[in-house]
Design a protein around this motif. Structure first.
Motif, PDB file in Angstrom:
ATOM      1  N   MET A  75       0.833  -1.192   0.000  1.00  0.00           N
ATOM      2  CA  MET A  75       0.000   0.000   0.000  1.00  0.00           C
ATOM      3  C   MET A  75       0.873   1.249   0.000  1.00  0.00           C
ATOM      4  O   MET A  75       1.897   1.288   0.648  1.00  0.00           O
ATOM      5  N   GLU A  76       0.448   2.253  -0.738  1.00  0.00           N
ATOM      6  CA  GLU A  76       1.218   3.499  -0.834  1.00  0.00           C
ATOM      7  C   GLU A  76       1.118   4.267   0.472  1.00  0.00           C
ATOM      8  O   GLU A  76       0.039   4.482   0.997  1.00  0.00           O
ATOM      9  N   GLN A  77       2.234   4.659   1.002  1.00  0.00           N
ATOM     10  CA  GLN A  77       2.248   5.387   2.259  1.00  0.00           C
ATOM     11  C   GLN A  77       2.108   6.884   2.016  1.00  0.00           C
ATOM     12  O   GLN A  77       2.594   7.423   1.031  1.00  0.00           O
ATOM     13  N   ALA A  78       1.423   7.545   2.949  1.00  0.00           N
ATOM     14  CA  ALA A  78       1.258   8.990   2.824  1.00  0.00           C
ATOM     15  C   ALA A  78       2.606   9.686   2.817  1.00  0.00           C
ATOM     16  O   ALA A  78       2.828  10.629   2.089  1.00  0.00           O
ATOM     17  N   HIS A  79       3.544   9.210   3.647  1.00  0.00           N
ATOM     18  CA  HIS A  79       4.922   9.709   3.666  1.00  0.00           C
ATOM     19  C   HIS A  79       5.801   8.599   3.115  1.00  0.00           C
ATOM     20  O   HIS A  79       6.555   7.965   3.834  1.00  0.00           O
ATOM     21  N   VAL A 109       1.647  -1.954   6.942  1.00  0.00           N
ATOM     22  CA  VAL A 109       2.625  -1.583   5.931  1.00  0.00           C
ATOM     23  C   VAL A 109       3.574  -0.475   6.399  1.00  0.00           C
ATOM     24  O   VAL A 109       4.735  -0.430   5.988  1.00  0.00           O
ATOM     25  N   SER A 110       3.099   0.438   7.246  1.00  0.00           N
ATOM     26  CA  SER A 110       3.952   1.535   7.704  1.00  0.00           C
ATOM     27  C   SER A 110       4.995   1.015   8.688  1.00  0.00           C
ATOM     28  O   SER A 110       4.654   0.479   9.740  1.00  0.00           O
ATOM     29  N   GLU A 118       4.233  -5.782   6.682  1.00  0.00           N
ATOM     30  CA  GLU A 118       4.096  -6.126   5.269  1.00  0.00           C
ATOM     31  C   GLU A 118       2.896  -5.419   4.660  1.00  0.00           C
ATOM     32  O   GLU A 118       1.945  -5.051   5.358  1.00  0.00           O
ATOM     33  N   ASP A 119       2.940  -5.287   3.353  1.00  0.00           N
ATOM     34  CA  ASP A 119       1.831  -4.765   2.565  1.00  0.00           C
ATOM     35  C   ASP A 119       0.782  -5.865   2.438  1.00  0.00           C
ATOM     36  O   ASP A 119       1.092  -6.978   2.006  1.00  0.00           O
ATOM     37  N   MET A 120      -0.448  -5.572   2.808  1.00  0.00           N
ATOM     38  CA  MET A 120      -1.512  -6.559   2.744  1.00  0.00           C
ATOM     39  C   MET A 120      -1.621  -7.199   1.358  1.00  0.00           C
ATOM     40  O   MET A 120      -1.760  -8.424   1.231  1.00  0.00           O
ATOM     41  N   LYS A 121      -1.556  -6.384   0.320  1.00  0.00           N
ATOM     42  CA  LYS A 121      -1.762  -6.898  -1.038  1.00  0.00           C
ATOM     43  C   LYS A 121      -0.691  -7.897  -1.428  1.00  0.00           C
ATOM     44  O   LYS A 121      -0.961  -8.856  -2.157  1.00  0.00           O
ATOM     45  N   GLU A 122       0.535  -7.689  -0.965  1.00  0.00           N
ATOM     46  CA  GLU A 122       1.612  -8.633  -1.250  1.00  0.00           C
ATOM     47  C   GLU A 122       1.546  -9.835  -0.309  1.00  0.00           C
ATOM     48  O   GLU A 122       1.826 -10.965  -0.714  1.00  0.00           O
ATOM     49  N   PHE A 123       1.187  -9.598   0.941  1.00  0.00           N
ATOM     50  CA  PHE A 123       1.117 -10.673   1.936  1.00  0.00           C
ATOM     51  C   PHE A 123       0.091 -11.725   1.536  1.00  0.00           C
ATOM     52  O   PHE A 123       0.360 -12.934   1.607  1.00  0.00           O
ATOM     53  N   VAL A 124      -1.102 -11.289   1.117  1.00  0.00           N
ATOM     54  CA  VAL A 124      -2.162 -12.260   0.826  1.00  0.00           C
ATOM     55  C   VAL A 124      -1.823 -13.143  -0.363  1.00  0.00           C
ATOM     56  O   VAL A 124      -2.259 -14.300  -0.435  1.00  0.00           O
ATOM     57  N   ILE A 170      -8.683  -0.488  -1.622  1.00  0.00           N
ATOM     58  CA  ILE A 170      -8.746  -1.852  -2.129  1.00  0.00           C
ATOM     59  C   ILE A 170      -9.679  -1.894  -3.328  1.00  0.00           C
ATOM     60  O   ILE A 170     -10.570  -1.050  -3.469  1.00  0.00           O
ATOM     61  N   ASP A 171      -9.454  -2.873  -4.191  1.00  0.00           N
ATOM     62  CA  ASP A 171     -10.307  -3.037  -5.361  1.00  0.00           C
ATOM     63  C   ASP A 171     -10.803  -4.477  -5.425  1.00  0.00           C
ATOM     64  O   ASP A 171     -10.547  -5.287  -4.527  1.00  0.00           O
ATOM     65  N   GLY A 172     -11.523  -4.796  -6.481  1.00  0.00           N
ATOM     66  CA  GLY A 172     -12.097  -6.125  -6.616  1.00  0.00           C
ATOM     67  C   GLY A 172     -11.058  -7.223  -6.640  1.00  0.00           C
ATOM     68  O   GLY A 172     -11.279  -8.321  -6.106  1.00  0.00           O
TER      69      GLY A 172
END
Length: 276
Positions: free
Chosen positions: A1-5, A141-142, A175-181, A220-222
């Protein structure tokens, strides 16, 4: 996930470094702990008396603090982020008094369940959930939120024994959720829970304000939801706000929900995909 900072690391993109220090008049033990964490985090240790001058000249905007009680926090733009399960305690008191909780109604947890919390944050939901299941596996992720919260989970001691038991049931990964899953086997968790940052947050909610500069605002998306469905045995629950457009976007991508629980009090929505 893209971090704000996104550029915040040992050195920020604008050249401002990150350090670790102590509270004022720190004991020898507190200084030693700060130095240990300095080595672990790979960030420099600074004596507290040098922090003010670096804040004034703009070469420091973010720093970790170990206080006299050996608690760890991170300060950024004058906001202090630290781990404290106090909201979970209040939530439990409300649940015992009122006999219901919207999150529990959505999750329908059983004592043997393993729950995956993909967007862990400060763990406000996870600590509460962990009281009702055998384990909560989380990802955050942060790096900075992860450090403060994982330290708190490992070291916090509560007067409430249920909180101490719940903390022992939590396993957290940076970890980034999208990569972890993607790395998880099919049906590897009983329940999957996802609580992305709201699009239209209630800034009056001061408990979450310190997390905002460090949090991920990736939605998140589909495709992501289908991955969450793949690794779940019983159900997937997504928390959002009634005034956000997340559920509408997911519906357009073919994601259908079996139950949608709405809190009229605060506009929270728990959208549930029941697999059994």
């Amino acid at each position: 996930m893209e971090q704000a900072h996104k550029g915040i690391n040992h050195v920020m993109e604008n050249g401002v470094s990150i350090v670790i220090t102590t509270s004022h008049n720190a004991s020898k033990e507190t200084v030693e702990l700060a130095k240990e964490l300095s080595a672990k985090f790979n960030v420099p240790y600074y004596n507290r008396r040098h922090i003010s001058e670096r804040l004034k000249d703009g070469t420091l905007k973010m720093y970790y603090v170990v206080d006299s009680n050996k608690n760890l926090s991170v300060v950024i733009d004058g906001q202090k982020l630290f781990f404290h399960p106090g909201i979970s305690k209040i939530r439990m008191e409300n649940y015992k008094r009122e006999g219901r909780d919207f999150l529990l109604e959505a999750l329908r947890p059983e004592s043997t369940d393993i729950v995956y919390d993909g967007t862990f944050g400060l763990g406000m939901d996870a600590v509460f959930i962990a009281n009702f299941v055998s384990q909560v596996v989380g990802t955050e992720v942060s790096e900075h939120i992860y450090r403060v919260v994982s330290y708190g989970i490992a070291n916090y001691k509560s007067k409430e024994e249920w909180i101490n038991r719940a903390l022992k049931r939590i396993v957290l990964f940076n970890e980034d959720m999208k990569e972890f899953v993607k790395k998880q086997p099919d049906r590897s968790y009983d329940i999957v829970y996802c609580d992305p940052m709201f699009e239209n947050p209630v800034f009056e909610s001061s408990a979450l304000n310190p997390i905002r500069p460090l949090a991920s605002y990736d939605t998140i998306d589909g495709t992501t939801v289908n991955e969450l469905i793949r690794i779940a045995k019983k159900r997937v629950v997504i928390k959002t706000l009634a005034k956000d457009g997340l559920l509408e976007r997911l519906n357009k991508e073919g994601i259908n929900f079996d139950r949608v629980i709405v809190s009229k009090k605060n506009g929270l929505i728990f959208a549930c995909i029941d697999l059994v």
